[in-house]
Design a protein around this motif. Structure first.
Motif, PDB file in Angstrom:
ATOM      1  N   PRO A  72       0.830  -1.222   0.000  1.00 19.26           N
ATOM      2  CA  PRO A  72       0.000   0.000   0.000  1.00 19.26           C
ATOM      3  C   PRO A  72       0.854   1.257   0.000  1.00 19.26           C
ATOM      4  CG  PRO A  72       0.115  -0.914   2.211  1.00 19.26           C
ATOM      5  CD  PRO A  72       0.822  -1.895   1.316  1.00 19.26           C
ATOM      6  N   PHE A  73       0.245   2.363  -0.427  1.00 24.58           N
ATOM      7  CA  PHE A  73       0.906   3.648  -0.303  1.00 24.58           C
ATOM      8  C   PHE A  73       1.000   4.036   1.167  1.00 24.58           C
ATOM      9  CE2 PHE A  73      -0.812   4.234  -4.672  1.00 24.58           C
ATOM     10  CZ  PHE A  73       0.385   4.554  -5.312  1.00 24.58           C
ATOM     11  N   PRO A  74       2.069   4.706   1.557  1.00 30.41           N
ATOM     12  CA  PRO A  74       2.106   5.247   2.923  1.00 30.41           C
ATOM     13  C   PRO A  74       1.133   6.412   3.044  1.00 30.41           C
ATOM     14  CG  PRO A  74       4.005   6.004   1.667  1.00 30.41           C
ATOM     15  CD  PRO A  74       3.288   5.011   0.788  1.00 30.41           C
ATOM     16  N   PRO A  75       0.780   6.803   4.257  1.00 35.25           N
ATOM     17  CA  PRO A  75      -0.083   7.974   4.436  1.00 35.25           C
ATOM     18  C   PRO A  75       0.561   9.209   3.796  1.00 35.25           C
ATOM     19  CG  PRO A  75       0.146   6.760   6.494  1.00 35.25           C
ATOM     20  CD  PRO A  75       1.135   6.160   5.546  1.00 35.25           C
ATOM     21  N   ILE A  76      -0.254  10.065   3.186  1.00 37.37           N
ATOM     22  CA  ILE A  76       0.304  11.189   2.445  1.00 37.37           C
ATOM     23  C   ILE A  76       0.990  12.212   3.347  1.00 37.37           C
ATOM     24  CG2 ILE A  76      -1.217  10.932   0.468  1.00 37.37           C
ATOM     25  CD1 ILE A  76      -2.963  13.154   1.556  1.00 37.37           C
ATOM     26  N   ASP A  77       0.673  12.210   4.649  1.00 40.47           N
ATOM     27  CA  ASP A  77       1.362  13.156   5.527  1.00 40.47           C
ATOM     28  C   ASP A  77       2.804  12.737   5.811  1.00 40.47           C
ATOM     29  OD1 ASP A  77       0.939  11.057   7.285  1.00 40.47           O
ATOM     30  OD2 ASP A  77      -0.388  12.180   8.626  1.00 40.47           O
ATOM     31  N   MET A  78       3.212  11.578   5.281  1.00 43.42           N
ATOM     32  CA  MET A  78       4.602  11.143   5.387  1.00 43.42           C
ATOM     33  C   MET A  78       5.449  11.654   4.216  1.00 43.42           C
ATOM     34  SD  MET A  78       4.286   7.186   6.720  1.00 43.42           S
ATOM     35  CE  MET A  78       6.074   6.972   6.580  1.00 43.42           C
ATOM     36  N   ALA A  79       4.848  12.368   3.271  1.00 41.76           N
ATOM     37  CA  ALA A  79       5.597  12.893   2.130  1.00 41.76           C
ATOM     38  C   ALA A  79       6.676  13.864   2.603  1.00 41.76           C
ATOM     39  CB  ALA A  79       4.650  13.590   1.161  1.00 41.76           C
ATOM     40  N   LEU A  80       7.778  13.898   1.882  1.00 40.85           N
ATOM     41  CA  LEU A  80       8.900  14.751   2.242  1.00 40.85           C
ATOM     42  C   LEU A  80       8.570  16.231   2.032  1.00 40.85           C
ATOM     43  CD1 LEU A  80      11.894  12.815   0.597  1.00 40.85           C
ATOM     44  CD2 LEU A  80      11.030  12.607   2.941  1.00 40.85           C
ATOM     45  N   ASP A  81       9.224  17.062   2.817  1.00 41.21           N
ATOM     46  CA  ASP A  81       9.146  18.502   2.587  1.00 41.21           C
ATOM     47  C   ASP A  81      10.098  18.923   1.469  1.00 41.21           C
ATOM     48  OD1 ASP A  81       7.281  18.879   4.632  1.00 41.21           O
ATOM     49  OD2 ASP A  81       8.853  19.082   6.150  1.00 41.21           O
ATOM     50  N   GLU A  82      11.207  18.178   1.293  1.00 45.71           N
ATOM     51  CA  GLU A  82      12.183  18.480   0.252  1.00 45.71           C
ATOM     52  C   GLU A  82      12.758  17.168  -0.291  1.00 45.71           C
ATOM     53  OE1 GLU A  82      14.092  20.382  -2.482  1.00 45.71           O
ATOM     54  OE2 GLU A  82      12.819  21.450  -1.051  1.00 45.71           O
ATOM     55  N   PRO A  83      12.533  16.862  -1.560  1.00 50.10           N
ATOM     56  CA  PRO A  83      11.691  17.615  -2.483  1.00 50.10           C
ATOM     57  C   PRO A  83      10.217  17.530  -2.074  1.00 50.10           C
ATOM     58  CG  PRO A  83      12.359  15.546  -3.491  1.00 50.10           C
ATOM     59  CD  PRO A  83      13.120  15.658  -2.209  1.00 50.10           C
ATOM     60  N   ASN A  84       9.530  18.631  -2.272  1.00 51.02           N
ATOM     61  CA  ASN A  84       8.181  18.777  -1.751  1.00 51.02           C
ATOM     62  C   ASN A  84       7.236  17.720  -2.307  1.00 51.02           C
ATOM     63  OD1 ASN A  84       5.740  19.662  -0.719  1.00 51.02           O
ATOM     64  ND2 ASN A  84       5.609  21.452  -2.046  1.00 51.02           N
ATOM     65  N   GLY A  85       6.757  16.845  -1.425  1.00 49.95           N
ATOM     66  CA  GLY A  85       5.717  15.902  -1.798  1.00 49.95           C
ATOM     67  C   GLY A  85       6.177  14.522  -2.171  1.00 49.95           C
ATOM     68  N   ILE A  98      -5.280   4.530 -10.149  1.00 46.22           N
ATOM     69  CA  ILE A  98      -6.550   5.010  -9.602  1.00 46.22           C
ATOM     70  C   ILE A  98      -6.467   5.147  -8.085  1.00 46.22           C
ATOM     71  CG2 ILE A  98      -8.984   4.441  -9.260  1.00 46.22           C
ATOM     72  CD1 ILE A  98      -8.883   3.084 -12.032  1.00 46.22           C
ATOM     73  N   THR A  99      -5.884   4.145  -7.429  1.00 44.35           N
ATOM     74  CA  THR A  99      -5.700   4.213  -5.979  1.00 44.35           C
ATOM     75  C   THR A  99      -4.875   5.426  -5.596  1.00 44.35           C
ATOM     76  OG1 THR A  99      -5.865   1.809  -5.751  1.00 44.35           O
ATOM     77  CG2 THR A  99      -4.787   2.997  -3.962  1.00 44.35           C
ATOM     78  N   ALA A 100      -3.843   5.710  -6.389  1.00 43.25           N
ATOM     79  CA  ALA A 100      -2.993   6.864  -6.103  1.00 43.25           C
ATOM     80  C   ALA A 100      -3.802   8.155  -6.142  1.00 43.25           C
ATOM     81  CB  ALA A 100      -1.849   6.924  -7.115  1.00 43.25           C
ATOM     82  N   TYR A 101      -4.525   8.389  -7.218  1.00 45.41           N
ATOM     83  CA  TYR A 101      -5.279   9.637  -7.340  1.00 45.41           C
ATOM     84  C   TYR A 101      -6.351   9.744  -6.259  1.00 45.41           C
ATOM     85  CZ  TYR A 101      -3.025  10.954 -11.688  1.00 45.41           C
ATOM     86  OH  TYR A 101      -2.102  11.338 -12.621  1.00 45.41           O
ATOM     87  N   ARG A 102      -6.984   8.640  -5.948  1.00 46.86           N
ATOM     88  CA  ARG A 102      -8.000   8.664  -4.905  1.00 46.86           C
ATOM     89  C   ARG A 102      -7.391   8.966  -3.540  1.00 46.86           C
ATOM     90  NH1 ARG A 102     -13.103   6.718  -6.021  1.00 46.86           N
ATOM     91  NH2 ARG A 102     -13.372   6.350  -3.792  1.00 46.86           N
ATOM     92  N   SER A 103      -6.093   8.783  -3.415  1.00 42.50           N
ATOM     93  CA  SER A 103      -5.394   9.048  -2.152  1.00 42.50           C
ATOM     94  C   SER A 103      -4.681  10.391  -2.139  1.00 42.50           C
ATOM     95  CB  SER A 103      -4.371   7.926  -1.894  1.00 42.50           C
ATOM     96  OG  SER A 103      -4.986   6.652  -1.904  1.00 42.50           O
ATOM     97  N   GLY A 104      -4.807  11.161  -3.227  1.00 44.24           N
ATOM     98  CA  GLY A 104      -4.121  12.434  -3.299  1.00 44.24           C
ATOM     99  C   GLY A 104      -2.683  12.332  -3.761  1.00 44.24           C
ATOM    100  N   ILE A 105      -2.386  11.295  -4.551  1.00 41.46           N
ATOM    101  CA  ILE A 105      -1.021  10.979  -4.981  1.00 41.46           C
ATOM    102  C   ILE A 105      -0.999  10.901  -6.500  1.00 41.46           C
ATOM    103  CG2 ILE A 105       0.826   9.239  -4.840  1.00 41.46           C
ATOM    104  CD1 ILE A 105      -0.625   8.266  -2.212  1.00 41.46           C
ATOM    105  N   PHE A 106       0.119  11.260  -7.115  1.00 41.55           N
ATOM    106  CA  PHE A 106       0.253  11.100  -8.563  1.00 41.55           C
ATOM    107  C   PHE A 106       1.682  10.672  -8.905  1.00 41.55           C
ATOM    108  CE2 PHE A 106       1.034  15.568  -7.539  1.00 41.55           C
ATOM    109  CZ  PHE A 106       2.243  15.825  -8.160  1.00 41.55           C
ATOM    110  N   PRO A 107       1.871   9.977 -10.035  1.00 47.15           N
ATOM    111  CA  PRO A 107       3.215   9.582 -10.457  1.00 47.15           C
ATOM    112  C   PRO A 107       3.886  10.683 -11.264  1.00 47.15           C
ATOM    113  CG  PRO A 107       1.595   8.616 -11.930  1.00 47.15           C
ATOM    114  CD  PRO A 107       0.823   9.390 -10.893  1.00 47.15           C
ATOM    115  N   TRP A 108       5.202  10.826 -11.076  1.00 47.86           N
ATOM    116  CA  TRP A 108       5.966  11.846 -11.807  1.00 47.86           C
ATOM    117  C   TRP A 108       7.437  11.476 -11.704  1.00 47.86           C
ATOM    118  CZ3 TRP A 108       7.011  17.458  -9.808  1.00 47.86           C
ATOM    119  CH2 TRP A 108       7.555  18.231 -10.837  1.00 47.86           C
ATOM    120  N   TYR A 109       8.028  11.134 -12.814  1.00 48.23           N
ATOM    121  CA  TYR A 109       9.419  10.671 -12.800  1.00 48.23           C
ATOM    122  C   TYR A 109      10.002  10.822 -14.196  1.00 48.23           C
ATOM    123  CZ  TYR A 109       7.541   6.444 -14.977  1.00 48.23           C
ATOM    124  OH  TYR A 109       6.915   5.569 -15.831  1.00 48.23           O
TER     125      TYR A 109
END
Length: 234
Positions: free
Chosen positions: A11-24, A38-49
């Motif tokens: 599973p994805f970790p809770p979004i409040d565990m996202a780093l401050d730097e780099p942001n998110g 779909i699970t990512a977007y529903r959780s407030g997460i998106f892929p970018w690499y």
């Protein structure tokens, strides 16, 4: 260190565990399969690499969004819209739009829209989840954007323009239509001056999460086509 997604069951970790730097930056790894995205977007997460990197998953704080009723259309854009020398439609050529968004741009090295990304979002389009907006002039595709629609939220991904103001036309007409349909917000992920000029704002991550909780499961009852009525913006 950020968590590594070993497989589809991690599973994805809770979004409040996202780093401050780099942001998110929240997690890495995993595959771009339909359910994971779909699970990512529903959780407030998106892929970018970038090509050659593992999949990176993000949930920045603050979040850049546009509230449909706060769309800003400048005086010059209002004049541009009144010319009506363009046609704006949904979903006529999703593949062409994502390919155009992935094309090299002035002042940018490479693209984050990899072949894997294109295949994943084309599959989401085939499933009726990802949608594109196209702007045509003289029967030529000159601008557009794409993203995901889940419930009464639209998650924008990228836009392109081959003619002056074409991406702005796509965005303005889409937001106007989504206001008619009762969408709560358009997620723009990360802010820039182009988005701010159109009325984008930034909200805290927890406020963004509250919109997810409220609007993700609201039904869509509309067809993906623009209303025939003229808008006030025109």
């Amino acid at each position: 260190m950020i968590p590594w997604l070993q497989d589809a069951d991690t599973p994805f970790p809770p979004i409040d565990m996202a780093l401050d730097e780099p942001n998110g930056l929240l997690a890495a790894g995993g595959e771009l399969d339909q359910q994971r995205i779909i699970t990512a977007y529903r959780s407030g997460i998106f892929p970018w690499y970038s090509p050659g990197e593992p999949v990176l998953w993000w949930s920045p704080n603050p979040r850049c969004v546009v509230f449909p009723d706060q769309l800003h259309v400048s005086r010059s854009m209002r004049k541009r819209l009144k010319k009506k020398d363009f046609k704006v439609v949904f979903d006529t050529n999703f593949d062409a739009v994502i390919n155009a968004c992935a094309a090299p741009r002035d002042g940018a090295d490479g693209t984050w829209i990899t072949a894997e990304m294109k295949a994943a979002y084309n599959a989401l389009h085939a499933a009726g989840i990802a949608h594109s907006v196209e702007v045509y002039m003289d029967d030529q595709l000159v601008g557009g954007l794409y993203g995901l629609a889940i419930g009464k939220l639209f998650f924008g991904e990228s836009m392109f323009s081959r003619s002056r103001d074409a991406s702005k036309i796509a965005f303005i007409k889409m937001v106007e239509q989504m206001q008619i349909w009762g969408y709560a917000l358009i997620d723009c992920q990360v802010s820039n001056e182009h988005l701010f000029s159109l009325g984008a704002t930034e909200i805290p991550r927890d406020q963004f999460q509250s919109y997810l909780n409220r609007y993700l499961d609201q039904p869509q009852s509309h067809a993906w086509q623009f209303d025939a009525i003229d808008s006030e913006l025109e």
